[in-house]
Design a protein around this motif. Structure first.
Motif, PDB file in Angstrom:
ATOM      1  N   ILE A 217       3.361 -33.555  -3.045  1.00  0.00           N
ATOM      2  CA  ILE A 217       2.882 -34.937  -2.984  1.00  0.00           C
ATOM      3  C   ILE A 217       3.922 -35.828  -2.312  1.00  0.00           C
ATOM      4  O   ILE A 217       3.598 -36.682  -1.483  1.00  0.00           O
ATOM      5  CB  ILE A 217       2.558 -35.445  -4.398  1.00  0.00           C
ATOM      6  N   CYS A 239       4.264 -41.468 -14.007  1.00  0.00           N
ATOM      7  CA  CYS A 239       3.193 -40.911 -14.838  1.00  0.00           C
ATOM      8  C   CYS A 239       3.360 -41.315 -16.298  1.00  0.00           C
ATOM      9  O   CYS A 239       2.407 -41.734 -16.956  1.00  0.00           O
ATOM     10  CB  CYS A 239       3.188 -39.390 -14.685  1.00  0.00           C
ATOM     11  N   SER A 276      -3.102 -37.000 -12.651  1.00  0.00           N
ATOM     12  CA  SER A 276      -3.073 -37.338 -11.228  1.00  0.00           C
ATOM     13  C   SER A 276      -2.728 -38.809 -11.078  1.00  0.00           C
ATOM     14  O   SER A 276      -2.976 -39.621 -11.985  1.00  0.00           O
ATOM     15  CB  SER A 276      -4.419 -37.048 -10.560  1.00  0.00           C
ATOM     16  N   LEU A 295      -8.158 -40.231  -7.380  1.00  0.00           N
ATOM     17  CA  LEU A 295      -7.609 -39.626  -8.596  1.00  0.00           C
ATOM     18  C   LEU A 295      -8.214 -38.256  -8.865  1.00  0.00           C
ATOM     19  O   LEU A 295      -7.556 -37.396  -9.467  1.00  0.00           O
ATOM     20  CB  LEU A 295      -7.866 -40.547  -9.799  1.00  0.00           C
ATOM     21  N   LYS A 299      -5.379 -32.826  -4.350  1.00  0.00           N
ATOM     22  CA  LYS A 299      -4.046 -33.091  -3.832  1.00  0.00           C
ATOM     23  C   LYS A 299      -3.346 -34.234  -4.559  1.00  0.00           C
ATOM     24  O   LYS A 299      -2.155 -34.450  -4.356  1.00  0.00           O
ATOM     25  CB  LYS A 299      -4.126 -33.404  -2.335  1.00  0.00           C
ATOM     26  N   SER A 300      -4.062 -34.975  -5.389  1.00  0.00           N
ATOM     27  CA  SER A 300      -3.445 -36.041  -6.178  1.00  0.00           C
ATOM     28  C   SER A 300      -2.963 -35.559  -7.535  1.00  0.00           C
ATOM     29  O   SER A 300      -2.330 -36.321  -8.267  1.00  0.00           O
ATOM     30  CB  SER A 300      -4.432 -37.199  -6.367  1.00  0.00           C
ATOM     31  N   LEU A 301      -3.257 -34.321  -7.888  1.00  0.00           N
ATOM     32  CA  LEU A 301      -2.850 -33.773  -9.182  1.00  0.00           C
ATOM     33  C   LEU A 301      -1.357 -33.468  -9.189  1.00  0.00           C
ATOM     34  O   LEU A 301      -0.784 -33.059  -8.169  1.00  0.00           O
ATOM     35  CB  LEU A 301      -3.634 -32.501  -9.494  1.00  0.00           C
TER      36      LEU A 301
END
Length: 752
Positions: A217, A239, A276, A295, A299-301
């Motif tokens: 990311i 996060c 995510s 979200l 690829k956002s995880l």
């Protein structure tokens, strides 16, 4: 609403990874709440300065007016404590920073020994009780650790068990870093599986993170110059900050830690969650619907999952922070300067995604409705200059409970079995007072956990199939399910069908198009194989050009309509109007037929703009499936490479379409080779669908006697590698053409 009414939260950071994440987390929390390095507070510099909110949730205020983090750091390396004291000499309480000279040697059992015989757990629990004495209404704990090392795995799991035994009514949130695909130590799979087994059901929510996925990311941001673990830790800190935002700041739903934990983990076995963050890939994204959709993108995880689309969500929590984009002068008028994001807007965007059905990126288990909670915090999020998040007034986070998490467990279990099958490095664990029975019990427990997710998914699929098989006569537009062909039912049935079509048309006309502008474009390359496939493809692209009004008028201008980007790639041109190139790949073993196909106006731009998408060479197919499969693998490789390049040009690939006939050698053999190779490539993209339109030999209209051989061999192979297959034959199409055009007298004159 004060944070004291919500309750306080105590953070515990275990091991080197946990302490590094904790350092970045508290740096971010101090910035959001306006806490200076000396512990004093500058309310004007806080993110929630306009709210004037006291940071009681995460900070305790001393009699001298200093704000000290409700945090405890513990590591078996004393340098970690020294670094924290040097970086924050006046912020943390010295007694809350615990450092020991006890090397755990990347060994789970060495960590357990330090926790018990070294009395590390007792020291931590003493600090936890002192921190609880300074709380008025403690909600729970956030324990950060990694499962790859000895300290985080060994001491961390023993500490979590002790916390659960001592404070069983408190919520324990557990962000844990799992070993990535490229481990730093060979024994990380041992530590991870053993820690997962000994941890049992001591936590309420375990948030699985992966360094490699977060590193990928970070690579998507061009302005991140030198990537290292510090960038990874900053993203994990964001996060954790988002997780605690509804507790630290006023939110629209006032979600507490207990409410989120109960919603996310309906049973103790389903405690593993994925997370995510967004926006990452699209800078300056400000629409709620776009943020929510990103979200849900794999690829956002913050962990490596590839088969998210084929699994089901059990529950999910969506948290958004920010006030939205600034209004223009025309929009502003007497209204506030900023658009207020509401939880109802987020819920509506989520419901629209759920209502998409099988193509939805948010598919919940049957009977789970609604399976999501959405909360909005009006206080904007603080960002570091070099983090991986895009510039946006709205930031979001998703915590999801999905059956796809078994993929992460399988990855660690496979590595564990590869080592344990040869008993590699087991002697090191046995020397640290480990027991061989612990390995066997940990293996069985991990296998049982994976099987539980597998059985859960199979149960969901069976329930969905039962729901699909139930007759729904009350929803049939004609009142009854009549399988008689429409043309044989008479004018009344045709009138009813036309009314139905008009009602659907009115429905789409009344739909607000502004709600769709924030959704990413769905793109779909098309692969045309053989003479018949190219012929049908020409007619198809000619029809699309007419529907989207892509033909130039007398003055050389175009007025495109609809979602042109679905099938066409807009290419800059020096002319007055842009060029629209079909997203198509042509392949054939007859260069004469291939050249004729590309000279058609519908596909003329393809040869000129994308010559690599026209794949072919002279090869005698002999109308033989076997001969083409044996001799034309190079053409299949070139075709797949062309499709791969088209897929990379897409923003949000939906699938790949085939068009071919299975009666000849080229259509049957090449389509099989290409479908096999494409399936291996598209399996890595969980949302892609392999779809094929196949012309099969018709009874009484066979040109070559071996056409049934070619068709059976090709379909037997293709059906294994395709998701959807639509079959048609020339005789049925001839019947349709005769009904519509009485002037057509022979099947050979039909236009398909």
């Amino acid at each position: 609403m004060s944070s004291r009414a919500c309750g306080e939260c105590i953070s515990i950071h275990v091991g080197q990874a946990g302490c590094q994440i904790g350092s970045e987390t508290w740096r971010l929390l101090c910035q959001e709440h306006g806490i200076l390095p000396d512990g004093t507070r500058n309310a004007e510099r806080a993110s929630g300065a306009e709210i004037d909110l006291a940071p009681d949730t995460c900070f305790s205020e001393s009699f001298a007016g200093l704000h000290q983090p409700r945090a405890i750091f513990v590591d078996t390396d004393p340098t970690t404590r020294s670094e924290l004291l040097s970086q924050h000499p006046q912020l943390f309480l010295p007694q809350s920073l615990l450092g020991y000279k006890h090397d755990c040697k990347n060994n789970f059992f060495c960590g357990r020994e330090a926790a018990t015989e070294g009395k590390v757990t007792e020291d931590v629990l003493d600090q936890v009780r002192l921190a609880l004495d300074r709380c008025s209404y403690p909600q729970g704990f956030i324990v950060t650790q990694a499962f790859g090392g000895g300290t985080g795995a060994g001491i961390g799991t023993h500490l979590l068990q002790s916390l659960r035994d001592a404070f069983d009514k408190k919520v324990i949130c557990h962000p844990v870093v799992y070993p990535s695909m490229f481990p730093s130590s060979m024994v990380e799979p041992y530590n991870c599986v053993l820690a997962s087994f000994f941890l049992g059901e001591s936590t309420d929510v375990s948030l699985i993170l992966d360094n490699q996925a977060i590193y990928d990311i970070c690579e998507t941001k061009e302005d991140v110059s030198s990537l290292d673990l510090k960038n990874v830790n900053k993203l994990i800190a964001q996060c954790i900050s988002m997780c605690t935002a509804p507790v630290r700041f006023p939110s629209q739903l006032h979600l507490s830690m207990a409410e989120m934990a109960v919603h996310l983990a309906p049973t103790p076995k389903l405690r593993y969650q994925v997370a995510s963050l967004a926006p990452i890939r699209h800078p300056h994204a400000c629409a709620v619907a776009e943020t929510v959709r990103e979200l849900l993108h794999p690829k956002s995880l913050l962990c490596s999952l590839t088969h998210l689309q084929t699994n089901r969500y059990v529950s999910a929590v969506f948290l958004l922070r920010g006030k939205g984009a600034k209004r223009t002068e025309h929009e502003r008028g007497t209204q506030p300067e900023e658009k207020i994001v509401k939880a109802e807007d987020v819920a509506q965007s989520l419901q629209r995604l759920v209502d998409q059905g099988p193509s939805s990126p948010l598919k919940f288990a049957p009977g789970v409705s609604p399976g999501y909670k959405a909360d909005v915090v009006g206080v904007p999020m603080c960002r570091a200059a070099d983090d991986a998040l895009a510039q946006s007034p709205i930031f979001g986070m998703m915590m999801g409970n999905t059956t796809a998490v078994r993929e992460l467990l399988v990855q660690q279990f496979q590595k564990f079995l590869q080592l344990f099958f040869r008993r590699a490095y087991v002697w090191k664990f046995l020397e640290a007072n480990g027991d061989m029975d612990d390995f066997y019990e940990a293996k069985d427990a991990m296998e049982a956990q994976i099987n539980h997710y597998e059985e859960l998914l199979l149960g969901f699929v069976e329930e969905e199939n039962k729901q699909l098989e139930m007759p729904r006569l009350d929803r049939c537009p004609l009142g009854t399910l009549d399988h008689t062909p429409l043309l044989e039912r008479g004018p009344d049935a045709l009138a009813d069908a036309s009314k139905l079509c008009r009602s659907k048309h009115d429905l789409f006309e009344s739909y607000d198009d502004s709600e769709l502008t924030c959704l990413p474009t769905q793109l779909s390359p098309q692969t045309l194989v053989g003479k018949a496939g190219n012929g049908v493809g020409n007619a198809f692209w000619q029809k699309l050009r007419q529907e989207h009004k892509l033909d130039r008028d007398a003055e050389g201008r175009r007025d495109p309509s609809g979602y042109v980007d679905v099938f066409f790639d807009e290419v800059a041109s020096g002319k007055a109007a842009a060029e629209y190139v079909p997203r198509a790949v042509l392949v054939d073993t007859n260069m004469t037929d291939l050249t004729a196909a590309t000279q058609d106006p519908a596909l003329g731009d393809l040869l000129r703009r994308r010559p690599e998408n026209v794949v072919g060479r002279e090869a005698c197919s002999g109308n033989s499936y076997a001969q083409v499969v044996a001799e034309c693998s190079d053409l299949a490789s070139q075709c797949v490479e062309a499709v791969r390049k088209e897929v990379e040009k897409c923003n949000c690939i939906q699938g790949v379409q085939f068009c071919n006939a299975v009666s000849g050698g080229t259509g049957s053999g090449l389509s099989y080779l290409v479908s096999v190779a494409l399936r291996d490539y598209l399996d890595k993209r969980s949302s892609c669908v392999n779809q094929s339109f196949v012309l099969v030999p018709a009874p009484g209209m066979v040109d070559v006697v071996i056409e049934p051989y070619n068709a059976c061999l090709a379909l037997q192979g293709q059906l294994e590698y395709l998701d959807q297959v639509f079959l048609a034959d020339n005789r049925a199409l001839s019947g349709v053409e005769f009904t519509r055009e009485p002037s057509v007298r022979s099947p050979g004159q039909c236009q398909t």
